[in-house]
Write a protein that holds these residues in place. Sequence first.
Motif, PDB file in Angstrom:
ATOM      1  N   THR A   1       0.871  -1.030  -0.015  1.00 51.08           N
ATOM      2  CA  THR A   1      -0.002  -0.104  -0.043  1.00 51.08           C
ATOM      3  C   THR A   1       0.889   1.164  -0.030  1.00 51.08           C
ATOM      4  OG1 THR A   1      -1.762  -1.230   1.182  1.00 51.08           O
ATOM      5  CG2 THR A   1      -1.827   1.181   1.133  1.00 51.08           C
ATOM      6  N   LYS A   2       2.009   1.319   0.858  1.00 50.48           N
ATOM      7  CA  LYS A   2       2.854   2.409   0.836  1.00 50.48           C
ATOM      8  C   LYS A   2       3.421   2.585  -0.555  1.00 50.48           C
ATOM      9  CE  LYS A   2       3.633   2.290   5.830  1.00 50.48           C
ATOM     10  NZ  LYS A   2       4.550   2.023   6.947  1.00 50.48           N
ATOM     11  N   GLN A   3       4.139   1.420  -0.919  1.00 44.48           N
ATOM     12  CA  GLN A   3       4.835   1.567  -2.319  1.00 44.48           C
ATOM     13  C   GLN A   3       3.861   1.946  -3.318  1.00 44.48           C
ATOM     14  OE1 GLN A   3       5.869  -2.424  -4.023  1.00 44.48           O
ATOM     15  NE2 GLN A   3       6.893  -1.425  -5.557  1.00 44.48           N
ATOM     16  N   ILE A   4       2.596   1.830  -3.586  1.00 41.26           N
ATOM     17  CA  ILE A   4       1.607   2.127  -4.382  1.00 41.26           C
ATOM     18  C   ILE A   4       1.442   3.594  -4.286  1.00 41.26           C
ATOM     19  CG2 ILE A   4      -0.769   1.792  -5.373  1.00 41.26           C
ATOM     20  CD1 ILE A   4      -0.781  -1.045  -4.582  1.00 41.26           C
ATOM     21  N   ALA A   5       1.069   4.141  -3.171  1.00 45.71           N
ATOM     22  CA  ALA A   5       1.182   5.575  -2.767  1.00 45.71           C
ATOM     23  C   ALA A   5       2.218   6.473  -3.250  1.00 45.71           C
ATOM     24  CB  ALA A   5       0.640   5.804  -1.257  1.00 45.71           C
ATOM     25  N   ALA A   6       3.258   5.874  -3.078  1.00 48.87           N
ATOM     26  CA  ALA A   6       4.448   6.458  -3.401  1.00 48.87           C
ATOM     27  C   ALA A   6       4.681   6.792  -5.046  1.00 48.87           C
ATOM     28  CB  ALA A   6       5.861   5.811  -2.831  1.00 48.87           C
ATOM     29  N   THR A   7       3.939   5.825  -5.737  1.00 43.43           N
ATOM     30  CA  THR A   7       4.216   6.086  -7.226  1.00 43.43           C
ATOM     31  C   THR A   7       3.169   7.170  -7.523  1.00 43.43           C
ATOM     32  OG1 THR A   7       2.142   4.366  -7.698  1.00 43.43           O
ATOM     33  CG2 THR A   7       4.403   3.308  -7.492  1.00 43.43           C
ATOM     34  N   GLY A   8       2.141   7.373  -6.878  1.00 43.83           N
ATOM     35  CA  GLY A   8       1.479   8.292  -7.332  1.00 43.83           C
ATOM     36  C   GLY A   8       0.284   7.917  -8.518  1.00 43.83           C
ATOM     37  N   LEU A   9       0.319   6.706  -8.798  1.00 43.29           N
ATOM     38  CA  LEU A   9      -0.511   6.164 -10.049  1.00 43.29           C
ATOM     39  C   LEU A   9      -1.735   5.533  -9.216  1.00 43.29           C
ATOM     40  CD1 LEU A   9       2.286   4.448 -12.190  1.00 43.29           C
ATOM     41  CD2 LEU A   9       1.426   6.675 -12.574  1.00 43.29           C
TER      42      LEU A   9
ATOM     43  N   ALA B   1       5.493   1.628 -12.262  1.00 44.93           N
ATOM     44  CA  ALA B   1       5.932   2.783 -12.147  1.00 44.93           C
ATOM     45  C   ALA B   1       6.943   3.277 -12.952  1.00 44.93           C
ATOM     46  CB  ALA B   1       6.058   2.996 -10.527  1.00 44.93           C
ATOM     47  N   ALA B   2       8.009   2.381 -13.167  1.00 44.26           N
ATOM     48  CA  ALA B   2       9.108   2.897 -13.967  1.00 44.26           C
ATOM     49  C   ALA B   2       8.662   3.543 -15.418  1.00 44.26           C
ATOM     50  CB  ALA B   2      10.201   1.829 -14.044  1.00 44.26           C
ATOM     51  N   GLY B   3       7.631   2.616 -16.065  1.00 46.83           N
ATOM     52  CA  GLY B   3       7.118   3.094 -17.289  1.00 46.83           C
ATOM     53  C   GLY B   3       7.835   2.661 -18.628  1.00 46.83           C
ATOM     54  N   ASN B   4       8.796   1.590 -18.295  1.00 50.36           N
ATOM     55  CA  ASN B   4       9.415   1.045 -19.372  1.00 50.36           C
ATOM     56  C   ASN B   4       9.301  -0.545 -19.516  1.00 50.36           C
ATOM     57  OD1 ASN B   4      10.861   0.420 -17.156  1.00 50.36           O
ATOM     58  ND2 ASN B   4      12.741   0.808 -17.816  1.00 50.36           N
ATOM     59  N   GLY B   5       8.167  -0.900 -19.200  1.00 49.87           N
ATOM     60  CA  GLY B   5       7.817  -2.370 -19.192  1.00 49.87           C
ATOM     61  C   GLY B   5       8.153  -3.191 -20.473  1.00 49.87           C
TER      62      GLY B   5
ATOM     63  N   ALA C   1       5.314  -6.708  -5.504  1.00 49.54           N
ATOM     64  CA  ALA C   1       5.974  -5.410  -5.411  1.00 49.54           C
ATOM     65  C   ALA C   1       6.990  -5.110  -6.509  1.00 49.54           C
ATOM     66  CB  ALA C   1       6.804  -5.659  -4.395  1.00 49.54           C
ATOM     67  N   LYS C   2       7.596  -6.189  -7.372  1.00 46.73           N
ATOM     68  CA  LYS C   2       8.471  -5.935  -8.412  1.00 46.73           C
ATOM     69  C   LYS C   2       7.334  -5.527  -9.781  1.00 46.73           C
ATOM     70  CE  LYS C   2      12.201  -5.715 -10.600  1.00 46.73           C
ATOM     71  NZ  LYS C   2      13.379  -4.754 -10.176  1.00 46.73           N
ATOM     72  N   ALA C   3       6.096  -6.035  -9.887  1.00 46.02           N
ATOM     73  CA  ALA C   3       5.449  -5.549 -10.547  1.00 46.02           C
ATOM     74  C   ALA C   3       4.837  -4.186 -10.604  1.00 46.02           C
ATOM     75  CB  ALA C   3       4.226  -6.369 -10.660  1.00 46.02           C
ATOM     76  N   VAL C   4       4.519  -3.668  -9.431  1.00 37.88           N
ATOM     77  CA  VAL C   4       4.229  -2.309  -9.203  1.00 37.88           C
ATOM     78  C   VAL C   4       5.747  -1.478  -9.437  1.00 37.88           C
ATOM     79  CG1 VAL C   4       3.831  -0.508  -7.097  1.00 37.88           C
ATOM     80  CG2 VAL C   4       2.617  -2.839  -7.378  1.00 37.88           C
ATOM     81  N   GLU C   5       6.660  -1.851  -9.219  1.00 39.31           N
ATOM     82  CA  GLU C   5       7.898  -0.975  -9.498  1.00 39.31           C
ATOM     83  C   GLU C   5       8.284  -0.724 -10.850  1.00 39.31           C
ATOM     84  OE1 GLU C   5      12.908  -2.127  -9.181  1.00 39.31           O
ATOM     85  OE2 GLU C   5      11.469  -2.738  -7.709  1.00 39.31           O
TER      86      GLU C   5
ATOM     87  N   HIS D   1       1.417   3.441 -19.234  1.00 42.96           N
ATOM     88  CA  HIS D   1       2.614   3.072 -18.507  1.00 42.96           C
ATOM     89  C   HIS D   1       2.927   1.583 -18.817  1.00 42.96           C
ATOM     90  CE1 HIS D   1       0.235   6.310 -16.405  1.00 42.96           C
ATOM     91  NE2 HIS D   1       1.492   6.510 -15.826  1.00 42.96           N
ATOM     92  N   GLN D   2       2.674   1.195 -20.123  1.00 40.62           N
ATOM     93  CA  GLN D   2       3.203  -0.321 -20.502  1.00 40.62           C
ATOM     94  C   GLN D   2       2.949  -1.355 -19.373  1.00 40.62           C
ATOM     95  OE1 GLN D   2       7.220   0.237 -21.871  1.00 40.62           O
ATOM     96  NE2 GLN D   2       6.731   2.080 -22.982  1.00 40.62           N
TER      97      GLN D   2
END
Length: 423
Positions: free
Chosen positions: A65-73, A163-167, A156-160, A131-132
């Motif tokens: 949840t914190k990781q997702i919030a940090a992405t702003g997506l 967020a990177a946008g280069n999937g 967690a890796k999928a969320v990361e 965001h690919q």
Amino acid sequence: MRRRNMRRALATALLALVLSMLSGSPAGAAESPGEHIANALRKSPVYVSDAYADAVPPSRRRQLTKQIAATGLPIKVVLTPLTKGDNFDGEADTLASVIHDRLGLREFILITTDGDFTDSLNGYEWPADTHQTHDAVAAAGFLDETRDAGLADLTAKAVELVAAGNGTRVYEEAIQDLGTSAPAPSPTPTPEPDTQESTWAWLLPAIPTLALLTLGALLLVRRRRRAGGPPPPSPFAYPQAVFAAAEAADESALRRRAEAEVIALGEAAQAASPGATPSLERALDAYSAASKVLDAARGLPDLAGVLALVTEGRDALTDTVSALPLCFFNPLHGRATRRTTWRPLGRRDRAQVATCAACTGALRHHRAPEVLTDTTTDGHQVPYFEVPAERSVWAATGYGSLLRGEDSLTVRLARGDFTHAQE
């Protein structure tokens, strides 16, 4: 006195029961699984079913949840088992569609578990794959660092990656070495260096113990014998992922999925506010067309057409005019991620078609895309777009890829193109 009080209490309880029944209050009605998940996602972006409680404990859910919030997506995660016969018929696509319709969000990224492979994840994004997401979530399962990862780490890796946008780049790099870890199908015949584009990559049985594939092969041989021999070589390959091929070949499963998609579209259109939905009439027209095709569908190409019409309807509900249609080569791959220049074999002219990430990569590396096939009048299986356009509205439109401007599958169906194709 005691008896009088008891009768009075019973009368009061009975009256309350009758009033509650007459009021028709839905408060006590059980939530559907889709409603239950959607309501949970309104409170937290991470939903984990009880079956995965040990794999993703509360502490890991808080971290996600914190990781997702940090992405702003607008990312939401649904981790729940999917099996044939459940409320989503084991289909991650159906689950995603239901959750999307229930939440009613215009911009939405969803990560779900997969119906076929319990250690895999699926990614979805609306209104377009900006965001690919599809490739990013798929890539998470092919990286060395996540080879033995648990469900929480994989998510967690999928969320990361989302967020990177280069999937797409990460996915293509991750699958480059797959051919060295598993035997690849042997092409027949072996292509010359200057004729790779005309190669037919025949699929070798990767799992010969699967009775379904064995039966399918026997039926195919019998059909070809009755038709007087095999059809001419084609530059397109049948789907090479064994389980994906078996799933796509299961017409009854695809029909159930199409029915669920049409119902979900109808419910979403009915719940939409006319004032807040400028293209509501267009969505209703798409729903009507999808229902008509579903009722008369004769095989996989028609059922794929239902999914394409539902996609147009969803885009109308969100007033999305620039979203790409389903993949040109095989609409069962899902929504396309880009437009690609494609030159059909033996022709000089080129066409701009919408392609998914897998088909785009195949064309880029001069490989044959996996295509949806249709049956010709003489019983041969060919790529659906090689069927004469006057016989197939899907060949004439490429499931939306070949249409421009105000033209759409819904418009074509409204003017009777599907009726003519069925004659």
